[in-house]
Design an enzyme around this catalytic site. Structure first.
Site, PDB file in Angstrom:
ATOM      1  N   SER A   1       0.795  -1.233   0.000  1.00 51.46           N
ATOM      2  CA  SER A   1       0.000   0.000   0.000  1.00 51.46           C
ATOM      3  C   SER A   1       0.826   1.282   0.000  1.00 51.46           C
ATOM      4  CB  SER A   1      -0.951  -0.007   1.196  1.00 51.46           C
ATOM      5  OG  SER A   1      -0.232  -0.159   2.403  1.00 51.46           O
TER       6      SER A   1
ATOM      7  N   HIS B   1      -5.472  -3.906  -2.159  1.00 50.22           N
ATOM      8  CA  HIS B   1      -5.240  -2.896  -3.207  1.00 50.22           C
ATOM      9  C   HIS B   1      -5.248  -3.490  -4.610  1.00 50.22           C
ATOM     10  CE1 HIS B   1      -4.573   0.582  -0.648  1.00 50.22           C
ATOM     11  NE2 HIS B   1      -4.056  -0.286   0.216  1.00 50.22           N
TER      12      HIS B   1
ATOM     13  N   LYS C   1     -12.324  -0.472  -0.708  1.00 51.46           N
ATOM     14  CA  LYS C   1     -11.478   0.383  -1.568  1.00 51.46           C
ATOM     15  C   LYS C   1     -12.096   0.441  -2.973  1.00 51.46           C
ATOM     16  CE  LYS C   1      -7.504  -0.773   1.333  1.00 51.46           C
ATOM     17  NZ  LYS C   1      -7.398   0.406   2.183  1.00 51.46           N
TER      18      LYS C   1
HETATM   19  N1  PMP Z   1      -4.859  -4.723   3.890  1.00 52.47           N
HETATM   20  C1  PMP Z   1      -4.234  -3.710   3.271  1.00 52.47           C
HETATM   21  C2  PMP Z   1      -3.002  -3.985   2.468  1.00 52.47           C
HETATM   22  C3  PMP Z   1      -4.749  -2.404   3.377  1.00 52.47           C
HETATM   23  O1  PMP Z   1      -4.124  -1.377   2.785  1.00 52.47           O
HETATM   24  C4  PMP Z   1      -5.927  -2.190   4.133  1.00 52.47           C
HETATM   25  C5  PMP Z   1      -6.549  -0.804   4.272  1.00 52.47           C
HETATM   26  N2  PMP Z   1      -5.706   0.187   4.712  1.00 52.47           N
HETATM   27  C6  PMP Z   1      -6.528  -3.272   4.754  1.00 52.47           C
HETATM   28  C7  PMP Z   1      -5.978  -4.531   4.605  1.00 52.47           C
HETATM   29  C8  PMP Z   1      -7.766  -3.111   5.588  1.00 52.47           C
HETATM   30  O2  PMP Z   1      -8.892  -3.009   4.780  1.00 52.47           O
HETATM   31  P1  PMP Z   1     -10.209  -2.293   5.315  1.00 52.47           P
HETATM   32  O3  PMP Z   1     -10.043  -0.832   5.078  1.00 52.47           O
HETATM   33  O4  PMP Z   1     -11.303  -2.921   4.509  1.00 52.47           O
HETATM   34  O5  PMP Z   1     -10.330  -2.627   6.763  1.00 52.47           O
END
Ligand code: PMP
Length: 391
Positions: free
Chosen positions: A180, A208, A239
């Site tokens: 990310s 992502h 997302k």
């Molecule tokens: N895994 C990754 C790689 C993320 O970037 C995120 C969100 N920041 C999440 C999991 C968590 O997802 P959510 O926003 O649906 O809780």
């Protein structure tokens, strides 16, 4: 107040270091342009990859679901809170992901946490990329399994850890599909190969990549042609899908187990009807409107090329996550503020989220941005950089 002194002190220290952040409320719907502090700005910081947060088919589905089923479910899934639409959606997701089964959690975060914390015991080991998401790290912290960390996307380092793990019963390799902060993609074909060599299971967090990579946005496993060779795929509905939630696409056996042992699934109320109906409609949109994904990638290429032509360093990204490397934490925040003055909302990411000296503005274009908006944003980057003598 008495008892909070140490917390107060830590906050003061954060303020002095410049790491204390105010929340920035949007005064409009999420979109390619948003209103912040009364100002109309181009949004470059959301994860709304396909612009689905306001997709008419999804809003319509959500409205109808509220009309028919109300606004909440009143129970956890395992007691009285499973609606028929929850099950229909999971079936649709499994079919979409080409897996036996899928199970929805309240968020991507709790999906990783729930899967990792429940499926391993002290006879098992989890082997994790050093830059995996916080939800994976927290999930691992909650297991009694052995823990090993391999160097970022380094398959030799992973193999070393696998070699050291012979005595464990289940070996689980876990990686983000797309990372990310840098937007790089895990070398899944090599990871799967080495995992197969040592009889390890593979888990991918595709937060992502869901809706971004692979046919119709099926994710990195499909992107690399690895359907059937990755045992656990975690995705987010928050997302590109534009709503809220997470899911695990996997075997029926693991799904059944998680229904009984996945604590965030067991002990937290199920998604409201509007959320599930909108997510269900989003999968239909992914299947029927693939041009949105094409537009996302076209916009990504245009914007990345534009930044590079201006002389910015966009790091190692291979996805719509495009970091603009600045280096210094304070300068990064100043640059973000200057961009805002120039009509662009693009947040700075600094230590401790990224290492010292690697501060950056993290941009994410969406399918909703027009070429004109992206050009406007590039012009703003150029002006802001000139003001701060960055280029
Ligand atoms: N895994 C990754 C790689 C993320 O970037 C995120 C969100 N920041 C999440 C999991 C968590 O997802 P959510 O926003 O649906 O809780």
């Amino acid at each position: 107040m008495k008892g909070f002194e140490h917390i107060q002190q830590e906050l003061e220290e954060m303020k002095q270091e410049g790491t204390f952040r105010e929340l920035i409320p949007l005064e409009s719907a999420q979109g390619s342009r948003v209103t912040i502090k009364g100002k109309d700005v181009i949004q470059l910081s959301s994860n709304n990859y396909l612009g689905l947060t306001s997709h008419p088919r999804m809003k319509d589905a959500a409205e109808k679901a509220i009309e028919t089923y109300g606004v909440g479910t009143g129970s956890v899934r395992t007691i009285a809170g499973t609606l028929k639409m929850h099950e229909d959606f999971e079936e649709k997701l499994a079919k979409f992901k080409h897996t036996e089964a899928a199970l929805v959690f309240q968020s991507g975060f709790t999906t990783n946490q729930g899967v990792l914390s429940s499926m391993l015991t002290n006879q098992d080991v989890v082997i994790s990329d050093e830059l995996n998401h916080a939800s994976i790290i927290d999930g691992i912290r909650l297991t009694k399994a052995g823990r090993k960390i391999y160097k970022h996307v380094d398959v030799d380092s992973l193999e070393e850890k696998l070699k050291e793990s012979a005595e464990y019963r289940t070996k689980l390799v876990v990686t983000d599909g797309v990372f990310s902060m840098d937007g790089d993609i895990a070398p899944l074909p090599e990871i799967v190969e080495v995992a197969e060599k040592y009889g390890a299971l593979v888990m991918v967090d595709d937060a992502h990549a869901s809706g971004v990579l692979g046919e119709n946005g099926r994710g990195t496993v499909n992107h690399f042609g690895l359907d059937g060779r990755v045992h656990i795929q975690v995705g987010t509905l928050s997302k590109a899908v534009g709503v809220l939630g997470g899911y695990v696409a996997t075997t029926q056996v693991l799904k059944d187990y998680l229904i009984h042992k996945g604590r965030p699934f067991l002990f937290s109320t199920s998604h409201p009807p509007a959320v599930t109906a909108a997510c269900d409609a989003a999968v239909t949109v992914l299947l029927e409107e693939p041009e949105l994904i094409d537009k996302l990638w076209e916009n990504t290429e245009f914007f990345k090329e534009g930044l590079e032509k201006l002389g910015f360093d966009t790091g190692i990204s291979k996805t719509p996550i495009t970091p603009v490397m600045i280096g210094d934490d304070a300068l990064t925040h100043k640059f973000s503020d200057e961009l805002f003055n120039e009509g662009v909302f693009a947040q700075g990411i600094v230590f401790p989220t990224v290492p010292k000296g690697k501060a950056r503005i993290r941009t994410i274009v969406t399918a909703e941005h027009s070429k004109e908006e992206l050009q406007e944003a590039l012009d703003a980057f150029q002006r802001a950089a000139k003001t701060l003598n960055i280029l």
